[in-house]
Design an enzyme around this catalytic site. Structure first.
Site, PDB file in Angstrom:
ATOM      1  N   ASP A  34       0.558  -1.062  -0.002  1.00 36.94           N
ATOM      2  CA  ASP A  34       0.177  -0.055   0.411  1.00 36.94           C
ATOM      3  C   ASP A  34       0.917   1.385   0.597  1.00 36.94           C
ATOM      4  O   ASP A  34       2.266   1.342   0.599  1.00 36.94           O
ATOM      5  CB  ASP A  34      -0.825   0.053   0.841  1.00 36.94           C
ATOM      6  CG  ASP A  34      -1.808   0.866   1.198  1.00 36.94           C
ATOM      7  OD1 ASP A  34      -2.372   1.099   0.022  1.00 36.94           O
ATOM      8  OD2 ASP A  34      -3.015   1.216   2.064  1.00 36.94           O
ATOM      9  N   HIS A  51       2.856   2.996  -9.168  1.00 35.89           N
ATOM     10  CA  HIS A  51       2.600   1.523  -9.010  1.00 35.89           C
ATOM     11  C   HIS A  51       3.906   1.428  -9.749  1.00 35.89           C
ATOM     12  O   HIS A  51       4.216   0.192 -10.046  1.00 35.89           O
ATOM     13  CB  HIS A  51       1.551   1.259 -10.206  1.00 35.89           C
ATOM     14  CG  HIS A  51       0.063   2.007  -9.426  1.00 35.89           C
ATOM     15  ND1 HIS A  51       0.029   1.970  -7.885  1.00 35.89           N
ATOM     16  CD2 HIS A  51      -0.932   3.325  -9.996  1.00 35.89           C
ATOM     17  CE1 HIS A  51      -1.272   2.276  -7.361  1.00 35.89           C
ATOM     18  NE2 HIS A  51      -2.152   2.922  -8.712  1.00 35.89           N
ATOM     19  N   LEU A 145      10.831 -20.884  -3.860  1.00 39.17           N
ATOM     20  CA  LEU A 145      10.468 -19.731  -3.403  1.00 39.17           C
ATOM     21  C   LEU A 145       8.680 -19.530  -4.535  1.00 39.17           C
ATOM     22  O   LEU A 145       8.804 -19.232  -6.157  1.00 39.17           O
ATOM     23  CB  LEU A 145      10.476 -18.374  -4.108  1.00 39.17           C
ATOM     24  CG  LEU A 145       9.564 -17.149  -3.186  1.00 39.17           C
ATOM     25  CD1 LEU A 145       9.174 -17.218  -1.609  1.00 39.17           C
ATOM     26  CD2 LEU A 145      10.086 -15.559  -3.985  1.00 39.17           C
TER      27      LEU A 145
HETATM   28  C1  FPP Z   1      -2.263   0.071  -3.300  1.00 37.31           C
HETATM   29  O1  FPP Z   1      -1.840   1.630  -3.477  1.00 37.31           O
HETATM   30  C2  FPP Z   1      -1.626  -0.621  -4.049  1.00 37.31           C
HETATM   31  C3  FPP Z   1      -1.913  -1.142  -4.995  1.00 37.31           C
HETATM   32  C4  FPP Z   1      -3.539  -0.974  -5.939  1.00 37.31           C
HETATM   33  C5  FPP Z   1      -1.536  -1.629  -6.520  1.00 37.31           C
HETATM   34  C6  FPP Z   1      -0.471  -2.569  -5.658  1.00 37.31           C
HETATM   35  C7  FPP Z   1       0.594  -2.887  -6.957  1.00 37.31           C
HETATM   36  C8  FPP Z   1       1.501  -3.065  -7.199  1.00 37.31           C
HETATM   37  C9  FPP Z   1       2.656  -2.899  -6.164  1.00 37.31           C
HETATM   38  C10 FPP Z   1       2.519  -3.576  -8.289  1.00 37.31           C
HETATM   39  C11 FPP Z   1       2.511  -4.612  -8.592  1.00 37.31           C
HETATM   40  C12 FPP Z   1       3.134  -5.782  -9.297  1.00 37.31           C
HETATM   41  C13 FPP Z   1       3.261  -6.469 -10.043  1.00 37.31           C
HETATM   42  C14 FPP Z   1       4.323  -7.267 -10.968  1.00 37.31           C
HETATM   43  C15 FPP Z   1       1.599  -7.631 -10.554  1.00 37.31           C
HETATM   44  P1  FPP Z   1      -2.676   2.341  -3.006  1.00 37.31           P
HETATM   45  O2  FPP Z   1      -2.656   2.805  -4.954  1.00 37.31           O
HETATM   46  O3  FPP Z   1      -3.768   2.361  -2.699  1.00 37.31           O
HETATM   47  O4  FPP Z   1      -1.606   3.701  -2.352  1.00 37.31           O
HETATM   48  P2  FPP Z   1      -2.361   5.043  -1.763  1.00 37.31           P
HETATM   49  O5  FPP Z   1      -3.005   4.314  -1.140  1.00 37.31           O
HETATM   50  O6  FPP Z   1      -1.420   5.840  -1.479  1.00 37.31           O
HETATM   51  O7  FPP Z   1      -3.215   5.760  -2.526  1.00 37.31           O
END
Ligand code: FPP
Length: 255
Positions: A34, A51, A145
């Protein structure tokens, strides 16, 4: 004094100290990644840049987990609720597995990693599924893994689906009501083939589960980090593991 402290802090971001040792390394670590949006906003960048940066942390943490012998690493990459985000952001997130695997799959294969997905296939774009299917097929005989992406995943629906499947079996006479147990319900979950997480990490300072593995986390140890996911380091990951190693798990009993 300040300078020494500052140098120490800088060093710790680059080089993890206090490598977790001993045999009580958690078998299954699950992470709610997050804070990507806030990380980007703080830098005046669009959310999708967060992201994208988060993808690099995925690589960093996968290697860190593999190095210490974690057996399963589940990463919550997209929830069933995330579809409500702006289309542009959803499209970007759906392209990330493809981009990640294009860059990293060969190294994952070399490292004996098995790529898996937990979530519903329907609703996911063909290109996302194709990338994950290819990675899964190419790593299916690996024995290292398990890198498990929770994608299009939501726990309440998972439990409701499992209850419906058991009810169907009961209506069709395949099982009796007495056969509906914790074990038979767990067998109908999307995670039927993997053990429950031992350690759950959530980044960004939020203290909630966001519909993630509600059943499976019943006796999991939780560790929260104030760090946004793109800034999460190997050191942070090892700090979480070392704290886990200090915990006493009683599963409701007495030690
Ligand atoms: C939440 O942060 C994150 C997500 C919804 C997406 C997570 C995805 C990645 C970290 C990349 C994944 C990579 C692969 C290889 C699949 P948010 O956007 O809700 O953050 P915020 O709360 O600060 O808005």
């Amino acid at each position: 004094m300040f300078h020494i402290w500052k140098r120490k802090a800088e060093k710790s971001i680059l080089e993890p100290s206090g490598w977790p040792e001993g045999d009580n390394i958690p078998k299954h670590v699950a992470i709610i990644m997050d804070g990507n949006g806030r990380w980007a906003k703080k830098r005046g960048m669009p959310r999708i840049a967060g992201h994208h940066a988060g993808m690099k942390t995925v690589k960093r943490v996968t290697i860190a987990a593999d190095d210490i012998g974690v057996e399963i690493l589940t990463l919550y990459a997209f929830s069933t609720e995330n579809w409500t985000r702006p289309q542009e952001e959803v499209d970007f997130l759906m392209r990330l597995p493809q981009e990640f695997l294009k860059i990293e799959l060969n190294e994952l294969i070399e490292k004996n990693v098995q790529v898996r997905m937990t979530g519903w296939r329907e609703g996911l774009p063909a290109h996302t599924l194709q990338a994950l299917d290819e990675a899964e097929a190419k790593t299916k005989n690996n024995t290292g893994l398990i890198l498990n992406f929770a994608l299009n995943y939501g726990s309440r629906r998972e439990i409701a689906d499992a209850a419906r499947l058991l009810a169907e079996d009961a209506l069709n006479g395949k099982i009796s009501l007495g056969d509906i147990t914790e074990e038979s319900l767990a067998d109908k979950l999307l995670t039927a083939n993997i053990s429950d997480p031992d350690l759950l990490i959530r980044t960004s300072g939020e203290l909630r589960l966001s519909n993630f593995m509600l059943w499976q986390l019943a006796y999991t140890e939780f560790w929260f980090s104030p760090r946004f996911w793109p800034a999460f380091t190997k050191q942070d990951f090892y700090d979480a593991i070392r704290e886990y190693q200090q915990r006493t798990r009683r599963y409701g009993g007495l030690k």
